[in-house]
Motif scaffolding. Structure first.
Motif, PDB file in Angstrom:
ATOM      1  N   GLY A   1       0.787  -1.223   0.000  1.00 52.60           N
ATOM      2  CA  GLY A   1       0.000   0.000   0.000  1.00 52.60           C
ATOM      3  C   GLY A   1       0.821   1.276   0.000  1.00 52.60           C
TER       4      GLY A   1
ATOM      5  N   SER B   1      -3.767   1.929  -8.781  1.00 47.97           N
ATOM      6  CA  SER B   1      -4.269   1.839  -7.408  1.00 47.97           C
ATOM      7  C   SER B   1      -4.585   0.398  -7.034  1.00 47.97           C
ATOM      8  CB  SER B   1      -5.537   2.683  -7.262  1.00 47.97           C
ATOM      9  OG  SER B   1      -6.599   2.097  -8.006  1.00 47.97           O
ATOM     10  N   LEU B   2      -4.643   0.160  -5.730  1.00 45.07           N
ATOM     11  CA  LEU B   2      -5.056  -1.154  -5.241  1.00 45.07           C
ATOM     12  C   LEU B   2      -6.510  -1.440  -5.577  1.00 45.07           C
ATOM     13  CD1 LEU B   2      -3.328  -1.268  -1.738  1.00 45.07           C
ATOM     14  CD2 LEU B   2      -2.747  -2.633  -3.752  1.00 45.07           C
ATOM     15  N   ALA B   3      -7.322  -0.403  -5.664  1.00 45.56           N
ATOM     16  CA  ALA B   3      -8.720  -0.603  -6.037  1.00 45.56           C
ATOM     17  C   ALA B   3      -8.826  -1.237  -7.416  1.00 45.56           C
ATOM     18  CB  ALA B   3      -9.471   0.726  -5.997  1.00 45.56           C
TER      19      ALA B   3
ATOM     20  N   ILE C   1      -8.019  -4.970  -7.106  1.00 46.17           N
ATOM     21  CA  ILE C   1      -9.169  -5.731  -6.595  1.00 46.17           C
ATOM     22  C   ILE C   1     -10.229  -5.891  -7.674  1.00 46.17           C
ATOM     23  CG2 ILE C   1     -10.966  -5.821  -4.833  1.00 46.17           C
ATOM     24  CD1 ILE C   1      -8.054  -6.245  -3.845  1.00 46.17           C
TER      25      ILE C   1
ATOM     26  N   ARG D   1     -14.895  -4.697  -1.717  1.00 47.84           N
ATOM     27  CA  ARG D   1     -13.700  -4.232  -2.442  1.00 47.84           C
ATOM     28  C   ARG D   1     -12.917  -3.245  -1.589  1.00 47.84           C
ATOM     29  NH1 ARG D   1     -15.146  -4.194  -8.837  1.00 47.84           N
ATOM     30  NH2 ARG D   1     -16.989  -5.520  -8.711  1.00 47.84           N
ATOM     31  N   ALA D   2     -13.626  -2.325  -0.972  1.00 47.62           N
ATOM     32  CA  ALA D   2     -12.965  -1.341  -0.111  1.00 47.62           C
ATOM     33  C   ALA D   2     -12.336  -2.017   1.105  1.00 47.62           C
ATOM     34  CB  ALA D   2     -13.960  -0.271   0.328  1.00 47.62           C
TER      35      ALA D   2
ATOM     36  N   VAL E   1      -8.986  -3.550   0.172  1.00 48.93           N
ATOM     37  CA  VAL E   1      -7.965  -2.501   0.080  1.00 48.93           C
ATOM     38  C   VAL E   1      -7.525  -2.089   1.480  1.00 48.93           C
ATOM     39  CG1 VAL E   1      -7.506  -0.119  -0.617  1.00 48.93           C
ATOM     40  CG2 VAL E   1      -8.714  -1.663  -2.176  1.00 48.93           C
TER      41      VAL E   1
ATOM     42  N   MET F   1      -3.655  -2.417   3.174  1.00 52.79           N
ATOM     43  CA  MET F   1      -2.917  -1.289   3.748  1.00 52.79           C
ATOM     44  C   MET F   1      -2.322  -1.641   5.112  1.00 52.79           C
ATOM     45  SD  MET F   1      -3.006   1.103   1.490  1.00 52.79           S
ATOM     46  CE  MET F   1      -2.527   2.573   2.414  1.00 52.79           C
TER      47      MET F   1
END
Length: 376
Positions: free
Chosen positions: A298, A311-313, A316, A349-350, A353, A357
């Motif tokens: 992250g 981004s990590l989003a 995912i 999904r959030a 993430v 982190m």
């Protein structure tokens, strides 16, 4: 004078013996305390870095860890003079503050006119990849073999082709005031060779063990070696509800209501499973990839071998809805004969993430043992 003393002191020594003389010339150029050598060998690891983790360690038995050799590796890792034009080092692409990766999609080496073909990999827990191969496409048989390749690259350190390769590099190193001394201090004789460079850099990189994230702090409180799944499925007391939801999705198999992430990215190292294949980024993919540990994932993007995701989003989203069919697709990313489609909702999904982190390791990114030793 210091180099001459070391040459005499090294005469008749085997490589296992070490000259006691402090390398004065390199001490003048660096902040290293040669009277108290940093400890790279004895790692104070949590209890869950146990035999299941040690079984994944690919450190060669023929090259025992040595603090002096790893200290030499630290100098090599950061020295700009090891490039043809004194503009690049290993650390140019693998930056400590970002978990030893590069926030750029592709890295600049000796020139801004060209870049690398692949995104720079994070280095934390690189030692816990049992096959021992290196690079995204696994083209190097070991970390020792891997560390040589940037020197031969015309983009990275520039010694390929007409530049003369390792022979020319070694002549440049031998002409410095400090490398003959430093090699004598580390190995017992001042000879600078490619195998010694490989050994020093590999020992330094393998010492980058990540075990100090928020996940570690929480897992240490619930870990049980005798519990089913080693208590990986228990909520962590220092996590928020979304972080624990993300942890559950990560650790739990698809058939049990999770996303199955841990079957490939194995805790506690979060390094890739030895039998992992490709992750369905592109339809028809035939290459079998390696991926770095998710430790400190992250801290910065971009992500994937070509840095296509910012981004990590987005990462995912791939595993939720975007996995593509191909000959090299990992079986764990299939549902029957079709690529897996988890169809995660926005909250899950959030949550994933948020969990990722918690793997950020602030200790490794600030540890002086792995920082730039040069007086700039």
């Amino acid at each position: 004078m210091g180099a001459a003393i070391l040459m005499l002191a090294g005469c008749g020594r085997s490589e296992g013996e070490r000259s006691p003389v402090t390398p004065d010339a390199v001490a003048q150029r660096t902040t290293i305390d040669f009277a108290t050598v940093a400890d790279y060998s004895a790692r104070n690891l949590p209890a869950y870095f146990d035999e299941t983790v040690n079984a994944l360690d690919h450190s060669p038995s023929s090259s025992a860890s040595n603090d002096r050799v790893a200290t030499l590796g630290r100098v090599l890792f950061y020295d700009l003079r090891l490039s043809t034009n004194d503009r690049a080092s290993c650390a140019s692409c693998h930056q400590q503050a970002f978990g030893f990766t590069d926030p750029m999609r592709f890295s600049n080496g000796i020139s801004g006119a060209a870049t690398t073909d692949f995104h720079a990999m994070r280095l934390g827990n690189v030692r816990y990849w049992k096959p021992g191969t290196a690079f995204w496409n696994r083209r190097a048989a070991s970390v020792e073999a891997q560390v040589s390749q940037p020197f031969h690259s015309l983009v990275e350190l520039g010694w390929g082709g007409a530049a003369g390769g390792f022979d020319t590099l070694i002549r440049k190193m031998g002409a410095t005031t400090y490398y003959p001394e430093l090699f004598g201090w580390a190995f017992g004789s001042p000879a600078i060779t490619e195998p010694r460079i490989q050994r020093a850099l590999a020992q330094f990189v393998r010492a980058m063990v990540s075990s100090s994230s928020r996940w570690d702090a929480g897992y240490a409180q619930v870990f049980s070696p005798t519990a089913p799944n080693r208590a990986l499925d228990i909520d962590l007391p220092n996590f928020t509800a979304p972080e624990n939801r993300g942890r559950h999705l990560f650790m739990t198999g698809v058939g049990q209501g999770g996303a199955g992430c841990s079957s490939c990215h194995m805790p506690p190292t979060f390094a890739l499973a030895a039998d992992a294949r490709s992750n369905g980024l592109d339809a028809g993919e035939t290459r079998v990839f390696k991926a770095p540990s998710l430790r400190s994932v992250g801290l910065t993007g971009p992500y994937m071998h070509d840095g296509r995701f910012a981004s990590l989003a987005e990462v995912i989203d791939l595993y939720s809805d975007g996995v593509q069919e191909g000959p090299a697709l990992d079986p764990r990313l299939r549902q029957g004969r079709m690529p897996q489609r988890l169809k995660l909702n926005a909250a899950d999904r959030a949550a994933l993430v948020a969990f990722l982190m918690t793997l950020n390791d602030g200790d490794l990114t600030t540890d002086d043992r792995f920082g730039d030793p040069f007086r700039r």
